[in-house]
Design an enzyme around this catalytic site. Structure first.
Site, PDB file in Angstrom:
ATOM      1  N   ARG A  75     -10.769   3.446   5.529  1.00 36.23           N
ATOM      2  CA  ARG A  75      -9.515   3.672   5.600  1.00 36.23           C
ATOM      3  C   ARG A  75      -8.818   3.760   3.785  1.00 36.23           C
ATOM      4  O   ARG A  75      -8.127   3.960   3.732  1.00 36.23           O
ATOM      5  CB  ARG A  75      -8.838   1.618   5.811  1.00 36.23           C
ATOM      6  CG  ARG A  75      -7.812   1.647   6.042  1.00 36.23           C
ATOM      7  CD  ARG A  75      -6.725   0.416   6.665  1.00 36.23           C
ATOM      8  NE  ARG A  75      -7.261  -0.919   5.991  1.00 36.23           N
ATOM      9  CZ  ARG A  75      -6.613  -1.986   5.440  1.00 36.23           C
ATOM     10  NH1 ARG A  75      -6.706  -2.128   7.131  1.00 36.23           N
ATOM     11  NH2 ARG A  75      -6.951  -2.728   4.794  1.00 36.23           N
ATOM     12  N   ARG A 131       0.698  -1.216   0.244  1.00 32.00           N
ATOM     13  CA  ARG A 131       0.246  -0.134  -0.409  1.00 32.00           C
ATOM     14  C   ARG A 131       0.879   1.472  -0.352  1.00 32.00           C
ATOM     15  O   ARG A 131       2.363   1.312   0.240  1.00 32.00           O
ATOM     16  CB  ARG A 131      -0.912   0.167   1.391  1.00 32.00           C
ATOM     17  CG  ARG A 131      -2.180  -0.984   1.362  1.00 32.00           C
ATOM     18  CD  ARG A 131      -2.874  -1.316   2.325  1.00 32.00           C
ATOM     19  NE  ARG A 131      -3.469  -2.727   2.365  1.00 32.00           N
ATOM     20  CZ  ARG A 131      -4.078  -3.331   4.010  1.00 32.00           C
ATOM     21  NH1 ARG A 131      -3.011  -2.668   4.445  1.00 32.00           N
ATOM     22  NH2 ARG A 131      -4.373  -4.256   3.256  1.00 32.00           N
ATOM     23  N   ARG A 157     -13.671  -8.873   1.368  1.00 29.99           N
ATOM     24  CA  ARG A 157     -12.625  -8.961   2.513  1.00 29.99           C
ATOM     25  C   ARG A 157     -13.668  -9.593   3.645  1.00 29.99           C
ATOM     26  O   ARG A 157     -14.011  -9.994   4.078  1.00 29.99           O
ATOM     27  CB  ARG A 157     -11.916  -7.794   2.783  1.00 29.99           C
ATOM     28  CG  ARG A 157     -10.392  -7.973   2.663  1.00 29.99           C
ATOM     29  CD  ARG A 157      -9.871  -6.810   2.478  1.00 29.99           C
ATOM     30  NE  ARG A 157      -7.954  -6.927   1.825  1.00 29.99           N
ATOM     31  CZ  ARG A 157      -7.278  -6.605   2.704  1.00 29.99           C
ATOM     32  NH1 ARG A 157      -7.760  -6.874   3.598  1.00 29.99           N
ATOM     33  NH2 ARG A 157      -6.310  -7.214   1.627  1.00 29.99           N
TER      34      ARG A 157
HETATM   35  N1  LIG Z   1      -1.741 -16.750   8.086  1.00 25.29           N
HETATM   36  C1  LIG Z   1      -0.962 -15.561   7.878  1.00 25.29           C
HETATM   37  N2  LIG Z   1      -1.753 -14.577   7.347  1.00 25.29           N
HETATM   38  C2  LIG Z   1      -1.635 -13.367   8.212  1.00 25.29           C
HETATM   39  C3  LIG Z   1       0.075 -12.769   7.759  1.00 25.29           C
HETATM   40  N3  LIG Z   1       0.424 -11.329   7.724  1.00 25.29           N
HETATM   41  C4  LIG Z   1      -0.745 -11.272   7.419  1.00 25.29           C
HETATM   42  N4  LIG Z   1      -1.692 -11.966   8.121  1.00 25.29           N
HETATM   43  C5  LIG Z   1      -3.309 -12.062   7.619  1.00 25.29           C
HETATM   44  O1  LIG Z   1      -3.271 -11.838   6.193  1.00 25.29           O
HETATM   45  C6  LIG Z   1      -5.085 -10.489   6.693  1.00 25.29           C
HETATM   46  C7  LIG Z   1      -4.652  -9.642   5.349  1.00 25.29           C
HETATM   47  O2  LIG Z   1      -4.017  -8.800   5.740  1.00 25.29           O
HETATM   48  P1  LIG Z   1      -3.311  -7.134   5.340  1.00 25.29           P
HETATM   49  O3  LIG Z   1      -3.312  -7.565   3.998  1.00 25.29           O
HETATM   50  O4  LIG Z   1      -2.600  -6.449   6.240  1.00 25.29           O
HETATM   51  O5  LIG Z   1      -4.840  -6.390   5.081  1.00 25.29           O
HETATM   52  P2  LIG Z   1      -5.038  -5.784   6.524  1.00 25.29           P
HETATM   53  O6  LIG Z   1      -5.373  -6.984   7.845  1.00 25.29           O
HETATM   54  O7  LIG Z   1      -6.778  -5.421   6.118  1.00 25.29           O
HETATM   55  O8  LIG Z   1      -4.575  -4.380   7.043  1.00 25.29           O
HETATM   56  C8  LIG Z   1      -4.657 -10.468   7.798  1.00 25.29           C
HETATM   57  O9  LIG Z   1      -6.205 -11.588   8.491  1.00 25.29           O
HETATM   58  C9  LIG Z   1      -3.431 -10.047   7.932  1.00 25.29           C
HETATM   59  O10 LIG Z   1      -3.755 -10.875   9.937  1.00 25.29           O
HETATM   60  C10 LIG Z   1       1.114 -13.821   7.407  1.00 25.29           C
HETATM   61  O11 LIG Z   1       2.023 -14.256   8.160  1.00 25.29           O
HETATM   62  N5  LIG Z   1       0.822 -15.116   8.087  1.00 25.29           N
HETATM   63  N1  LIG Z   2     -11.687   1.176  17.599  1.00 21.20           N
HETATM   64  C1  LIG Z   2     -12.393   1.706  16.488  1.00 21.20           C
HETATM   65  N2  LIG Z   2     -12.581   3.056  16.316  1.00 21.20           N
HETATM   66  C2  LIG Z   2     -12.845   3.499  15.463  1.00 21.20           C
HETATM   67  N3  LIG Z   2     -12.250   3.171  13.953  1.00 21.20           N
HETATM   68  C3  LIG Z   2     -11.088   2.476  14.289  1.00 21.20           C
HETATM   69  C4  LIG Z   2     -10.894   1.390  15.493  1.00 21.20           C
HETATM   70  N4  LIG Z   2      -9.833   0.566  15.717  1.00 21.20           N
HETATM   71  C5  LIG Z   2      -9.377   0.421  14.589  1.00 21.20           C
HETATM   72  N5  LIG Z   2      -9.844   2.157  13.266  1.00 21.20           N
HETATM   73  C6  LIG Z   2      -9.542   2.547  12.403  1.00 21.20           C
HETATM   74  O1  LIG Z   2     -10.147   1.095  11.554  1.00 21.20           O
HETATM   75  C7  LIG Z   2      -9.414   1.236  10.315  1.00 21.20           C
HETATM   76  C8  LIG Z   2      -8.472   0.333  10.131  1.00 21.20           C
HETATM   77  O2  LIG Z   2      -8.190  -0.636  11.355  1.00 21.20           O
HETATM   78  P1  LIG Z   2      -6.946  -1.136  11.063  1.00 21.20           P
HETATM   79  O3  LIG Z   2      -5.359  -1.452  12.099  1.00 21.20           O
HETATM   80  O4  LIG Z   2      -6.081  -0.930   9.468  1.00 21.20           O
HETATM   81  O5  LIG Z   2      -7.796  -2.798  10.424  1.00 21.20           O
HETATM   82  P2  LIG Z   2      -6.442  -4.096  10.674  1.00 21.20           P
HETATM   83  O6  LIG Z   2      -5.037  -4.025  10.658  1.00 21.20           O
HETATM   84  O7  LIG Z   2      -7.512  -4.940  11.000  1.00 21.20           O
HETATM   85  O8  LIG Z   2      -6.956  -4.571   9.289  1.00 21.20           O
HETATM   86  C9  LIG Z   2      -8.673   2.504  10.309  1.00 21.20           C
HETATM   87  O9  LIG Z   2      -9.053   3.604   9.714  1.00 21.20           O
HETATM   88  C10 LIG Z   2      -8.374   2.404  11.607  1.00 21.20           C
HETATM   89  O10 LIG Z   2      -8.362   3.700  11.786  1.00 21.20           O
END
Ligand SMILES: Nc1nc2c(ncn2[C@@H]2O[C@H](COP(=O)(O)OP(=O)(O)O)[C@@H](O)[C@H]2O)c(=O)[nH]1
Ligand SMILES: Nc1ncnc2c1ncn2[C@@H]1O[C@H](COP(=O)(O)OP(=O)(O)O)[C@@H](O)[C@H]1O
Length: 438
Positions: free
Chosen positions: A297, A204, A308
Site C-alpha cells: 500500500r 495521507r 502496525r
Molecule cells: N476506535 C476507533 N478506531 C478507529 C476509528 N477510525 C479508524 N479507526 C481505526 O484506526 C486504525 C488505523 O486507521 P488508519 O490510520 O486509517 O489506518 P489503516 O487502518 O491502516 O487504513 C484502524 O484499525 C481503524 O479501524 C475510530 O473512530 N475509532
Molecule cells: N483480498 C485482498 N487481496 C490482496 N490485496 C488486498 C485484498 N484486500 C485488500 N487488499 C489491498 O491491501 C491493501 C490494504 O487494504 P486496505 O483496504 O487499505 O486495508 P485497511 O483499511 O484494513 O487498512 C490495499 O492496497 C488493498 O488494495
C-alpha cells in the site's frame, strides 16, 4: 343490615370513581392537559421560580428539583435553555448540558416521562425538529454526573421510526477493511453511509478532510471527548481516533445504514453503548500476507509499518477470541470475501430496500396542548389556522422508544387523529388515519 351498609359504601365509591374517570376523559377530549405536568409548587418556591423566569418557560418537577426549560437560552440566545431550582437548598443550578441542543422556540410544551426524561414538543415546527427529549436521570446522565462531579442534563433528538442496525467493521491495519467498505458503498450508494471518524493522525496523500476522516488537533479532540461528543474513542498506533455521536446519527437521519471502520477497542466501547450494531471482524489469511499488503500500500513509513504489525498480533488475538464479534471473515480472495460480506448483510439480489419512508410531515401549530394517556401523548393542534383541517390532533406512541443520549431517541410512532370522529379517549386503541405511520 351490615350487607346493606357495605353495598351502600360500594355504590357510593363506584359512583365517585365513575365521575372521576368521566371528568378526566372530558378534560382530555377538550384538549386540556391533565394536572400531572402542571406543577403545583408551594407559594414561596413558585415566587422564587417566577422571579428568575421569563414568560416563555416550562417547569417540570423531579424529586426536589425543578427543571426550568426556557424558550431561549440566556447565554447562546439561539437554543432552548435549561436551569434547575433545587427546592432543598433554595439555590439555582446551571447544569452541564450535553448533546445537540434544540433551536430556541416561541412556544414549547414539557411532559415528564418515567421520572428520568422530559419530552419537549417545539411548537410551529416540522417532524424533524418538533420532538426532543431532555434526559435528567437516565444512566447516561448519571454516569456523566459521576465523571464530571457536576449536575448534568442531556438532549436527545426524537426521530420518528427506526433506523436499521449499524455495521461495525474491525481488523488489523492492511487487512482490507477500507477496500471492502468502498466496494459496498459503490455498489449500494443509497443503502449505506460511512461514519466519518475524527483522528489526530496526519492525512495521507489522497485523503480528504470530512470524507475519509475529520482531521483534528489533539487538544481540540480531547476537549470534545470531555464534552461528551464521542460515542467511542481510542488511542491507536499512537494517534487518537474517535466516532462522534453526530457522525453516526447523520447517516441514520438520511435513512441509510451506518458503517463504522474502527479498531477492536472501539468495537468493545460501542458494544457497551445503546447502539445496537452488527460486529464483523476481518482477518488476513496469514500474517505474512498482511505484512505484504501493508508494504504494497506504501502509505506508511517503515517505523509506522512496524508499529502496525506489532499491534496487529494483539488485535488478531482479541478479535478471534473475545466473542465480541458476530462474524469473522477471512479476506483471502477479495471477491469471495466481498460476496460473504454481502451474504451477512442480506444483499444477495440487488439493492437493499430503503429502511425509512416518511409519507407526510408533521406540522405542529404554536399552541398545542399535550396530554398523556399510558404510553401515548395526544398533541392537540386545534387553532384558528388549523380549524378547517380535519387532521388537527396527533397521537404519539412512546412505547417502543430506543436509544437516547448521546444521540437520538428513535422508534417514535406518530399518527394523525381526527378528534371529531376518532376514539381519542381510548387507552387501548388509537386509530391510524390515512395510513400515516412514521
Ligand atoms: N476506535 C476507533 N478506531 C478507529 C476509528 N477510525 C479508524 N479507526 C481505526 O484506526 C486504525 C488505523 O486507521 P488508519 O490510520 O486509517 O489506518 P489503516 O487502518 O491502516 O487504513 C484502524 O484499525 C481503524 O479501524 C475510530 O473512530 N475509532
Ligand atoms: N483480498 C485482498 N487481496 C490482496 N490485496 C488486498 C485484498 N484486500 C485488500 N487488499 C489491498 O491491501 C491493501 C490494504 O487494504 P486496505 O483496504 O487499505 O486495508 P485497511 O483499511 O484494513 O487498512 C490495499 O492496497 C488493498 O488494495
Amino acid at each position: 343490615m351490615l350487607n346493606f351498609l357495605v353495598e351502600g359504601i360500594f355504590f357510593l365509591l363506584s359512583l365517585w370513581f365513575k365521575f372521576l374517570i368521566e371528568g378526566i376523559l372530558f378534560l382530555i377530549s377538550m384538549g386540556e392537559a391533565p394536572a400531572f405536568y402542571a406543577d403545583n409548587l408551594p407559594g414561596d418556591i413558585q415566587k422564587k421560580v417566577d422571579a428568575q423566569s421569563e414568560c416563555n418557560e416550562r417547569t417540570v418537577v423531579v424529586g426536589s428539583k425543578i427543571y426550568v426549560i426556557d424558550g431561549v437560552d440566556h447565554e447562546s440566545g439561539s437554543t432552548i435553555g435549561v436551569r434547575i431550582f433545587d427546592k432543598s437548598s433554595g439555590e439555582w443550578i446551571n447544569p452541564t448540558v450535553l448533546g445537540t441542543k434544540p433551536k430556541s422556540s416561541k412556544h414549547h410544551s414539557a411532559v415528564l416521562l418515567n421520572d428520568d426524561r422530559v419530552l419537549v414538543v417545539r411548537g410551529n415546527s416540522d417532524s424533524s425538529e418538533c420532538l426532543w427529549f431532555l434526559e435528567v436521570g437516565t444512566p447516561f446522565v448519571k454516569e456523566h454526573e459521576k465523571n464530571l462531579g457536576d449536575e448534568v442534563v442531556a438532549w436527545s433528538k426524537g426521530v420518528l421510526g427506526n433506523a436499521e442496525k449499524p455495521i461495525v467493521i474491525s481488523g488489523p491495519s492492511g487487512v482490507g477493511k477500507g477496500t471492502l467498505i468502498s466496494k459496498l458503498m459503490k455498489e449500494f450508494p443509497s443503502a449505506f453511509g460511512f461514519s466519518v471518524s475524527h483522528t489526530t493522525r496526519a492525512p495521507r496523500e489522497k485523503e480528504q478532510n470530512g470524507i475519509h476522516y475529520h482531521f483534528t488537533d489533539r487538544n481540540v479532540m480531547e476537549r470534545e471527548i470531555k464534552d461528551g461528543k464521542f460515542l467511542e474513542f481510542a488511542s491507536v498506533h499512537g494517534n487518537l481516533y474517535g466516532t462522534s455521536v453526530e457522525a453516526v446519527e447523520v447517516v441514520a437521519d438520511a435513512g441509510k445504514i451506518c458503517i463504522l471502520d474502527i479498531d477492536v477497542q472501539g468495537a468493545r466501547s460501542v458494544r457497551a453503548t445503546a447502539l445496537d450494531a452488527i460486529f464483523i471482524f476481518i482477518s488476513p489469511p496469514s500474517f505474512e500476507e498482511l505484512e505484504k499488503r501493508l508494504r504494497a500500500r506504501a502509505t506508511e513509513t517503515e517505523e509506522q509499518i512496524q508499529k502496525r504489525l506489532q499491534n496487529a498480533r494483539a488485535e488478531l488475538e482479541q478479535g478471534k477470541s473475545s466473542g465480541l464479534f458476530d462474524h469473522i471473515l477471512v479476506n483471502d480472495d477479495l471477491e469471495t470475501c466481498y460476496e460473504k460480506l454481502k451474504d451477512i448483510l442480506c444483499l444477495r439480489d440487488g439493492v437493499k430496500s430503503a429502511c425509512n419512508t416518511f409519507p407526510e410531515s408533521v406540522d405542529l401549530s404554536i399552541e398545542h396542548p399535550v396530554s398523556k394517556i399510558d404510553q401515548k401523548l395526544m398533541i392537540n393542534c386545534t387553532t384558528a389556522e388549523h380549524e378547517k383541517a380535519s387532521n388537527n390532533m396527533y397521537a404519539l406512541n412512546l412505547s417502543l422508544i430506543k436509544g437516547g443520549a448521546p444521540g437520538r431517541t428513535r422508534g417514535l410512532n406518530m399518527y394523525a387523529v381526527n378528534p371529531l370522529t376518532d376514539d381519542v379517549n381510548g387507552t387501548s386503541h388509537i386509530p391510524e388515519l390515512n395510513g400515516i405511520q412514521f
